[in-house]
Write a protein that holds these residues in place. Structure first.
Motif, PDB file in Angstrom:
ATOM      1  N   MET A   1       0.900  -1.383  -0.266  1.00 55.01           N
ATOM      2  CA  MET A   1       0.149  -0.584   0.012  1.00 55.01           C
ATOM      3  C   MET A   1       0.241   0.773   0.168  1.00 55.01           C
ATOM      4  SD  MET A   1      -2.913   1.463   2.581  1.00 55.01           S
ATOM      5  CE  MET A   1      -3.181   2.744   2.974  1.00 55.01           C
ATOM      6  N   GLY A   2       0.512   2.619  -0.482  1.00 51.60           N
ATOM      7  CA  GLY A   2       1.492   3.552  -0.408  1.00 51.60           C
ATOM      8  C   GLY A   2       0.309   4.652  -1.158  1.00 51.60           C
ATOM      9  N   ASN A   3       0.860   6.096  -1.287  1.00 52.99           N
ATOM     10  CA  ASN A   3       0.412   7.227  -0.899  1.00 52.99           C
ATOM     11  C   ASN A   3       0.712   8.215  -2.810  1.00 52.99           C
ATOM     12  OD1 ASN A   3      -0.571  10.243  -0.914  1.00 52.99           O
ATOM     13  ND2 ASN A   3      -1.939   8.917  -0.112  1.00 52.99           N
ATOM     14  N   LEU A   4       0.562   8.126  -3.566  1.00 53.70           N
ATOM     15  CA  LEU A   4       1.124   8.994  -4.363  1.00 53.70           C
ATOM     16  C   LEU A   4       1.707  10.085  -4.337  1.00 53.70           C
ATOM     17  CD1 LEU A   4      -0.331   7.848  -7.718  1.00 53.70           C
ATOM     18  CD2 LEU A   4       1.209   6.940  -6.960  1.00 53.70           C
ATOM     19  N   GLU A   6       2.824  10.918  -0.983  1.00 55.90           N
ATOM     20  CA  GLU A   6       3.705  10.558   0.459  1.00 55.90           C
ATOM     21  C   GLU A   6       5.281  10.601  -0.705  1.00 55.90           C
ATOM     22  OE1 GLU A   6       2.869   6.827   2.336  1.00 55.90           O
ATOM     23  OE2 GLU A   6       2.150   8.172   3.254  1.00 55.90           O
ATOM     24  N   ARG A  30       5.632   6.648 -10.719  1.00 62.19           N
ATOM     25  CA  ARG A  30       5.084   8.262 -10.363  1.00 62.19           C
ATOM     26  C   ARG A  30       6.492   8.808 -10.837  1.00 62.19           C
ATOM     27  NH1 ARG A  30       5.336   9.874  -4.098  1.00 62.19           N
ATOM     28  NH2 ARG A  30       7.665   9.905  -4.910  1.00 62.19           N
TER      29      ARG A  30
END
Length: 106
Positions: A1-4, A6, A30
């Motif tokens: 899981m991640g956040n673009l 972050e 990204r």
């Protein structure tokens, strides 16, 4: 899981590319830039198809056939393999965040 969004870089002396997923069939990146453009000579001429989405900011894609398209947040497009293009960033003081998906259709 991640956040673009972050861990966005602080140093923009270079464009930043982060591999989010990489397999033999698919690559997802990204890309974060601030005023970076393609070199003034030469073209991107990729062997893979590319689907791009601008998540934040704005950029202009210039194609060898003379087309120019400005992409803003939320805009996406498919760039077929071997479609020669360059990237221009008209807003050198703003961050642009892209999601780029590379794949083969052949």
């Amino acid at each position: 899981m991640g956040n673009l969004f972050e861990n966005l870089p602080d140093d923009f002396s270079e464009e930043h590319v982060l591999d989010l997923f990489n397999s033999t069939a698919l690559r997802i990146e990204r890309i974060v830039s601030k005023g970076h453009s393609s070199p003034t000579t030469g073209w991107y001429d990729q062997i893979e198809d590319e689907w791009v989405l601008v998540l934040q900011g704005e950029a202009c894609l210039v194609f060898a056939d003379g087309r120019q398209l400005t992409l803003s947040a939320g805009d996406f497009m498919h760039i077929p393999a071997h479609t020669r293009h360059q990237v221009r960033h008209p807003q050198a003081d703003k961050i642009t965040v892209w999601l780029a998906i590379f794949f083969n259709t052949a």
